[in-house]
Design a protein around this motif. Structure first.
Motif, mmCIF file in Angstrom:
data_model
loop_
_atom_site.group_PDB
_atom_site.id
_atom_site.type_symbol
_atom_site.label_atom_id
_atom_site.label_comp_id
_atom_site.label_asym_id
_atom_site.label_seq_id
_atom_site.Cartn_x
_atom_site.Cartn_y
_atom_site.Cartn_z
ATOM 1 N N GLU A 71 24.167 -2.950 -10.261
ATOM 2 C CA GLU A 71 24.686 -1.835 -11.044
ATOM 3 C C GLU A 71 24.041 -0.510 -10.626
ATOM 4 O O GLU A 71 24.687 0.547 -10.688
ATOM 5 C CB GLU A 71 24.454 -2.085 -12.530
ATOM 6 C CG GLU A 71 25.240 -3.271 -13.069
ATOM 7 C CD GLU A 71 24.934 -3.550 -14.535
ATOM 8 O OE1 GLU A 71 24.063 -2.848 -15.100
ATOM 9 O OE2 GLU A 71 25.568 -4.457 -15.107
ATOM 10 N N MET A 72 22.783 -0.563 -10.203
ATOM 11 C CA MET A 72 22.114 0.660 -9.769
ATOM 12 C C MET A 72 22.525 1.072 -8.356
ATOM 13 O O MET A 72 22.634 2.265 -8.050
ATOM 14 C CB MET A 72 20.589 0.475 -9.826
ATOM 15 C CG MET A 72 20.019 0.382 -11.212
ATOM 16 S SD MET A 72 18.215 0.270 -11.212
ATOM 17 C CE MET A 72 17.758 1.860 -10.528
ATOM 18 N N THR A 73 22.737 0.104 -7.490
ATOM 19 C CA THR A 73 23.033 0.410 -6.085
ATOM 20 C C THR A 73 24.519 0.519 -5.788
ATOM 21 O O THR A 73 24.905 0.665 -4.621
ATOM 22 C CB THR A 73 22.428 -0.679 -5.192
ATOM 23 O OG1 THR A 73 22.953 -1.962 -5.577
ATOM 24 C CG2 THR A 73 20.912 -0.696 -5.311
ATOM 25 N N GLU A 74 25.369 0.457 -6.800
ATOM 26 C CA GLU A 74 26.814 0.544 -6.556
ATOM 27 C C GLU A 74 27.191 1.962 -6.110
ATOM 28 O O GLU A 74 26.786 2.957 -6.702
ATOM 29 C CB GLU A 74 27.577 0.179 -7.833
ATOM 30 C CG GLU A 74 29.076 0.094 -7.640
ATOM 31 C CD GLU A 74 29.802 -0.292 -8.913
ATOM 32 O OE1 GLU A 74 31.029 -0.471 -8.865
ATOM 33 O OE2 GLU A 74 29.121 -0.414 -9.956
ATOM 34 N N ASN A 75 27.980 2.015 -5.033
ATOM 35 C CA ASN A 75 28.489 3.284 -4.469
ATOM 36 C C ASN A 75 27.359 4.227 -4.041
ATOM 37 O O ASN A 75 27.497 5.448 -4.112
ATOM 38 C CB ASN A 75 29.408 4.005 -5.470
ATOM 39 C CG ASN A 75 30.660 3.210 -5.768
ATOM 40 O OD1 ASN A 75 31.184 2.517 -4.900
ATOM 41 N ND2 ASN A 75 31.152 3.315 -7.001
ATOM 42 N N THR A 76 26.232 3.683 -3.604
ATOM 43 C CA THR A 76 25.134 4.523 -3.123
ATOM 44 C C THR A 76 24.944 4.437 -1.609
ATOM 45 O O THR A 76 24.067 5.108 -1.071
ATOM 46 C CB THR A 76 23.814 4.112 -3.810
ATOM 47 O OG1 THR A 76 23.547 2.737 -3.527
ATOM 48 C CG2 THR A 76 23.895 4.326 -5.315
ATOM 49 N N LYS A 77 25.741 3.615 -0.940
ATOM 50 C CA LYS A 77 25.600 3.465 0.501
ATOM 51 C C LYS A 77 26.090 4.734 1.211
ATOM 52 O O LYS A 77 27.145 5.281 0.873
ATOM 53 C CB LYS A 77 26.393 2.238 0.967
ATOM 54 C CG LYS A 77 26.131 1.882 2.426
ATOM 55 C CD LYS A 77 26.890 0.613 2.810
ATOM 56 C CE LYS A 77 26.591 0.229 4.254
ATOM 57 N NZ LYS A 77 27.323 -1.007 4.645
ATOM 58 N N ASN A 78 25.300 5.189 2.208
ATOM 59 C CA ASN A 78 25.609 6.390 2.998
ATOM 60 C C ASN A 78 25.733 7.635 2.120
ATOM 61 O O ASN A 78 26.515 8.555 2.418
ATOM 62 C CB ASN A 78 26.904 6.196 3.817
ATOM 63 C CG ASN A 78 26.815 5.040 4.795
ATOM 64 O OD1 ASN A 78 25.744 4.755 5.329
ATOM 65 N ND2 ASN A 78 27.939 4.375 5.026
ATOM 66 N N LYS A 79 24.975 7.649 1.040
ATOM 67 C CA LYS A 79 24.979 8.819 0.154
ATOM 68 C C LYS A 79 23.547 9.286 -0.073
ATOM 69 O O LYS A 79 22.615 8.481 -0.064
ATOM 70 C CB LYS A 79 25.644 8.492 -1.188
ATOM 71 C CG LYS A 79 27.143 8.240 -1.071
ATOM 72 C CD LYS A 79 27.767 8.002 -2.419
ATOM 73 C CE LYS A 79 29.266 7.746 -2.288
ATOM 74 N NZ LYS A 79 29.899 7.489 -3.604
ATOM 75 N N THR A 80 23.395 10.579 -0.278
ATOM 76 C CA THR A 80 22.085 11.162 -0.532
ATOM 77 C C THR A 80 21.910 11.339 -2.032
ATOM 78 O O THR A 80 22.768 11.943 -2.707
ATOM 79 C CB THR A 80 21.949 12.524 0.173
ATOM 80 O OG1 THR A 80 22.165 12.340 1.579
ATOM 81 C CG2 THR A 80 20.564 13.112 -0.064
ATOM 82 N N ILE A 81 20.815 10.794 -2.563
ATOM 83 C CA ILE A 81 20.529 10.873 -3.997
ATOM 84 C C ILE A 81 19.294 11.752 -4.192
ATOM 85 O O ILE A 81 18.262 11.545 -3.553
ATOM 86 C CB ILE A 81 20.292 9.466 -4.594
ATOM 87 C CG1 ILE A 81 21.516 8.572 -4.339
ATOM 88 C CG2 ILE A 81 20.012 9.569 -6.090
ATOM 89 C CD1 ILE A 81 21.298 7.134 -4.740
ATOM 90 N N VAL A 82 19.424 12.725 -5.071
ATOM 91 C CA VAL A 82 18.308 13.605 -5.417
ATOM 92 C C VAL A 82 17.998 13.392 -6.897
ATOM 93 O O VAL A 82 18.869 13.614 -7.759
ATOM 94 C CB VAL A 82 18.648 15.092 -5.137
ATOM 95 C CG1 VAL A 82 17.474 15.976 -5.563
ATOM 96 C CG2 VAL A 82 18.974 15.288 -3.665
#
Length: 241
Positions: free
Chosen positions: A190-201
Motif C-alpha cells: 500500500e505504501m509502495t503503490e505507484n511509486t516506481k520511477n517517481k521522485t518523492i519529497v
C-alpha cells in the motif's frame, strides 16, 4: 487207482482256487499301467498345467511390530528387497505469519478531530464520547498485558511515531529492505503503490500534540494461543510532502 486220481484232481482244483487271489494281485499293477496309457496326457504342456496353481503369499500381520525395532538402514534394505521405493523426505518451508490480512476493527476518528480544542464545548463532548467507546480497548489492553507485562501505552505511542518517520524516510530513499523491517506485509504494497520511477519529497517538521493510543483490538489466529494485537496511534504533526 481210480480213487487216488480223483483225489489228486480235487487237490489240484483246490490249489488253483487258493492261488487265484495271488495271481490277480500280481497282475494288478499291469492293469493300472495299461489304463494309464490311454489317459490324455501330453508332457509338452506340463509347464502350462503347473501355472494353473497360484501360490498366494499370506500377509504377515506381525511384521509391522517387528519392524519397529529395526534401524533406518535395515528398513531401507528391507524395502529394496520388496521392490518398494523409499519415500523421499518432504521438506517444506515454514510459514511465518507476522500480521493479519486486514484491519480487525477499523478506527473511525470523530468529526473535527485535530481541529476542535479540548477546552471548548464540542471538544469536551468529543472526549466524553470517546471515553464511552474505550471499553473494548481496555479489555484488549488487559489481554496484551497478560502476555507482555512491560507494555506501556505512552512508550508504545512514541515508538509508533518514530517508526512512522523512519518508514517515510525509507520510502523517500527507496530502501525496500529497511521498509520491510519497519512495516508489515499488508502495509508495504500500500505504501509502495505507484511509486516506481517517481521522485518523492517528504519531510517531518514538528509534532503539534504528543502521540496517543486511541484504539486497541486483539484477535486469535489459527489457535487461541496465537493472538494478534492492532493498535491505532493518533499523530497530530506537521509534514511536507
Amino acid at each position: 487207482m481210480g480213487s487216488v486220481n480223483h483225489d489228486c484232481s480235487v487237490t489240484t482244483k483246490n490249489y488253483n482256487l487258493f492261488r487265484r487271489p495271488a495271481a490277480s494281485a500280481i497282475f494288478l499293477p499291469h492293469i493300472f499301467q495299461q489304463r494309464g496309457k490311454h489317459k490324455h496326457f501330453n508332457p509338452k504342456f506340463r509347464k502350462e498345467r503347473g501355472e494353473k496353481i497360484l501360490k498366494i503369499k499370506l500377509p504377515d500381520f506381525d511384521e509391522q511390530r517387528r519392524d519397529e525395532k529395526l534401524s533406518l538402514e535395515e528398513i531401507r534394505s528391507k524395502m529394496k528387497e520388496k521392490g518398494i521405493v523409499p519415500p523421499r523426505e518432504w521438506s517444506e518451508k515454514p510459514i511465518f505469519v507476522s500480521c493479519t490480512a486486514n484491519v480487525i476493527d477499523p478506527y473511525v476518528p470523530p468529526e473535527g478531530d485535530g481541529k476542535i480544542s479540548v477546552v471548548t464545548g464540542p471538544g469536551a463532548k468529543q472526549i466524553y464520547e470517546t471515553i464511552g467507546k474505550k471499553g473494548k480497548s481496555y479489555m484488549a489492553l488487559r489481554k496484551i498485558r497478560n502476555i507482555d507485562y512491560e507494555f506501556d501505552v505512552p512508550t508504545v505511542a512514541q515508538k509508533v511515531q518514530d517508526i512512522y518517520i523512519e518508514a517515510q524516510n525509507a520510502l523517500v530513499a527507496k530502501d525496500e529492505d529497511k521498509l520491510h523491517d519497519l512495516v508489515t506485509e499488508k502495509a508495504f504494497p500500500e505504501m509502495t503503490e505507484n511509486t516506481k520511477n517517481k521522485t518523492i519529497v517528504w519531510k517531518f517538521i514538528q509534532q503539534l500534540e504528543p502521540p496517543r493510543i486511541v484504539h486497541i483490538r486483539t484477535t486469535e489466529l489459527v489457535s487461541k494461543s496465537n493472538i494478534f494485537a492492532q493498535i491505532t496511534c493518533r499523530l497530530h504533526t506537521q509534514q511536507v510532502c
